[in-house]
Every structure is written in C-alpha cells, then in structure tokens.
Design an enzyme around this catalytic site. Structure first.
Site, PDB file in Angstrom:
ATOM      1  CG  ASP A  88      -2.006  -1.132   1.343  1.00 56.96           C
ATOM      2  OD1 ASP A  88      -2.345  -1.571  -0.057  1.00 56.96           O
ATOM      3  OD2 ASP A  88      -2.886  -1.022   2.162  1.00 56.96           O
ATOM      4  CG  ASP A 235      -2.451  -7.806  15.949  1.00 54.88           C
ATOM      5  OD1 ASP A 235      -3.616  -7.001  16.864  1.00 54.88           O
ATOM      6  OD2 ASP A 235      -1.531  -7.425  16.173  1.00 54.88           O
TER       7      ASP A 235
END
Length: 408
Positions: A88, A235
């Site tokens: 990105d 996460d």
C-alpha cells in the site's frame, strides 16, 4: 468533598490492586512454564501443506529488501509456497519491490499486490489478499521482520492438533543496541513475550496473535469472520474471535523472529497509539461476546476480559496518581489515611512490576545476576518513558472507546 475523593480513590486503588495481583499471577505461571515445560509438544512435519506468506508493506523502503531476501531464503518446497506482497506504499518502496522481483534470479514467485486505496489499512489489505490466497495456512510478516529459514518447518507441526488455529512466535530485536530508546522497548517487549504470553499460554488463558511473526489456519480465519478493519489492532480482535469458537493458539517461545524496533520517539508514539487505543476499542467491541460466550468457562472468560482491558488500566493508574497529588496538596491535614493506603498500594504494585519485569529480564533472557545495573537502568527509564507518554496514551484509550479511527 473529601469523602467523595476518598471513595473515588479507594475505587481506583482497588482496581489497580486487582490488576497488580493478576499480573503477579502471570509471573507465577511463567515460572511454572519455565520449570515444567510447555503445555503442547511439537511434532515433526510429515506432510507439507500449501502455505501462503503475506507481507503487508506501507512505506518501508529501509527494511523491505531485507524481508524479501529472508523470504527468498526460507526453507520450504517452492511449489507449495505462495508469497503475496501487500503493498500500500506511496513512496519509493513499490519501486524497490518491483526492481527486486525483476532483477534477481529468484526461486520464489512473489506476487506484488498494489491497491488503489488504503481502505481498512493493514486489515483491509490482509482481507483483500486472503480472497486470492491458495494456501491452507497463512503466515504473516511485517516489513521490519526477518523470519528464520526454518520458520515454517518449526511452526506447521503444531497444527497436527486439530484444535490449534494459530501459532505465535516470540519477537526478537534486531536493533536493540542501537540506542537507549531501543533498549527500553526491548526491555518492555521481552516482558510481554515471556511473562504475559507464556504465562497466559501455560495457564490456558486466551493468548494473542501479535499480527506478525505468526501463522494461522485459513479455514478458521474464514470461520471467525475474517479480518475486521473496525479496530487497528485487528490481530487481537481476530485471535479472540477465533478462541471464542473454542479453537486454541500456541505460543512458540523457542522460535524467534527478529524485528526492527522504532528508532524515534515519534515512531514509538504512533505505535503505542495503535496498540493502546486499539486494545481499548477491542474491549469495547468484544466484551459482551466474551462475557456471554457459551463455549468458554467462566474463569477463562474473566481472564479474557482482563486481557482485553489491559491497555485501559493505564487510565486508572494515571487517574489515581493525579488524585493522590491533588489530595495531598489541598487536603493534606485530613488525608493521612488515604496517603498511607496509597503508599501501600504503590509499594505493592511496584514490587509486582519489579517481579514480572525481573523474571522476564533474567529468566526469559537467561541473564546473570551481574546484569542488575542494566535491569535497574532499563526499569527506571521504562517507568519514566511511560509517564512521559501518559497524555498520548490516555487520548488513545479515550479515542478507542469512542470508536474513533486511529490513522497510521
């Protein structure tokens, strides 16, 4: 007014005292793990499954080539390995990746995936790439990590147990000796990856997938609802949703993935904002799911909630400190009982911190008694650094509960 302040102080003190006892508990479980061994034994890898390695990258021109070289050298059959670079970047990182792929005689087929936008940030990139992945297992490494050659060979055998959904390895520190700042960070992270992670794992509590340096079963990611971008600690969010389905995680403390630590205060501030604010947002998101889960025992639910609430404890500690200072200034003549109790609580809490950071420092890293000056130096600077970042951390916690997106 004094009675109101007294009740408020006792409330905050009670919460912090409970927190100190719970951290002490993790230290005891870590010591038991150290002396009695891990709860899950690793087997040898018989059949080699298809594995996808995902490398989320955003403007990491200084470290990305080291990561790509490490993946090129990883020990695993190439026809069973898919490598996705989730790029990105908006700087020259993308060009460096392209040049590496084109100009090197590589044995690994790298897929360079670039999105038109950064929707969902890292979680969005992982979610989009998961749909294109072909592996049965998904290994993830951030750009500043250098996975060992035998990472897959050593982690995949744990999945022979069908209850295992992910394996998290211990983070190492490639640049620990660079500066005082990196030494303090290494000191703090070592406690997390010894006392907290190993203690929770050995006790049977929920453990955390730390977002990198780990591997997950793809089918369970899908079963748990995939990656979610409504929190920047995607996460922690996913690993808890996985364990709420009654799957388990493994913490493999003997497998170490070296990583680069932030080298500036600003980089550390951004990282801490994500971790602390993201932890608060995960508690806000998951507390009811954990509390009312029918798959999990009451004790495990309690300790899971404590885990999620961990980062928010900083708000209570800072509030108690401010209240103590305010009370001693304006109500010094009639505030002696509260001051005495404050001294007792802070003394016990300090001893608890010394205990867990001490065993993480000495036992977790096999240091000698002669390293005490180094421990004292790191411990005091760690406390000072945390107080120095107090305002930033409190704002991050408040924004996490407000569900305010933390851009990074």
């Amino acid at each position: 007014m004094e009675s109101v302040l007294s009740y408020l102080f006792y409330f905050l003190a009670s919460i912090f005292l409970i927190y100190a006892l719970l951290q002490f508990r993790l230290g005891i479980y870590f010591l038991r793990s150290f002396f009695y061994g891990s709860a899950v034994k690793q087997n040898s890898l018989g059949v080699f499954p298809k594995v996808t390695i995902q490398l989320p990258v955003y403007n990491e021109k200084n470290v990305v080539l080291d990561l790509l070289n490490a993946i090129e050298n990883i020990d695993y059959p190439r026809h069973l390995l898919q490598v996705q670079i989730l790029d990105d970047s908006t700087d020259e990182t993308s060009s460096l990746i392209s040049i590496f792929i084109k100009n090197n005689n590589l044995k690994t087929a790298f897929e360079h995936i670039c999105r038109d936008n950064r929707d969902g940030y890292k979680a969005g990139a992982l979610d989009a790439a998961l749909k294109q992945s072909t592996g049965e297992y998904i290994a993830i490494f951030d750009a500043d990590f250098i996975p060992p050659k035998d990472f897959l060979i050593n982690t995949l055998p744990y999945f022979k147990n069908k209850e295992i959904a992910f394996v998290q390895t211990r983070w190492g520190h490639a640049n620990e000796g660079l500066s005082i700042l990196t030494k303090i960070q290494a000191f703090a992270l070592d406690m997390h990856f010894t006392v907290e992670q190993e203690g929770r794992y050995f006790s049977g509590d929920f453990i955390q997938f730390n977002g990198t340096g780990g591997i997950l079963k793809k089918s369970v990611i899908d079963e748990a609802g995939g990656w979610s971008s409504d929190t920047v600690t995607e996460d922690l969010d996913l690993s808890f949703r996985i364990q709420l389905l009654n799957y388990k995680g493994v913490y493999a403390s003997d497998i170490i993935c070296p990583a680069e630590l932030p080298t500036t205060i600003e980089a550390l501030r951004i990282q801490q904002t994500r971790w602390i604010g993201g932890g608060a947002s995960c508690f806000n998101k998951l507390n009811k799911k954990v509390l009312f889960s029918s798959n999990i025992s009451r004790s495990k639910r309690f300790f899971a909630l404590v885990h999620l609430f961990h980062s928010s404890m900083f708000l209570f500690l800072f509030s108690m400190l401010l209240l103590s200072i305010f009370s001693s200034i304006f109500y010094s003549s009639n505030y002696e009982p509260v001051g005495f109790i404050a001294s007792l609580i802070f003394t016990f809490s300090l001893l608890s911190l010394i205990f867990i950071y001490g065993i993480g420092f000495w036992i977790g890293n096999k240091r000698k008694i002669g390293d005490f000056p180094k421990f004292l130096f790191c411990f005091l600077l760690f406390i000072a650094l945390n107080f120095g970042m107090s305002l930033n951390n409190i704002i991050a916690i408040i924004n996490g509960y407000r569900k305010k997106v933390l851009v990074f």
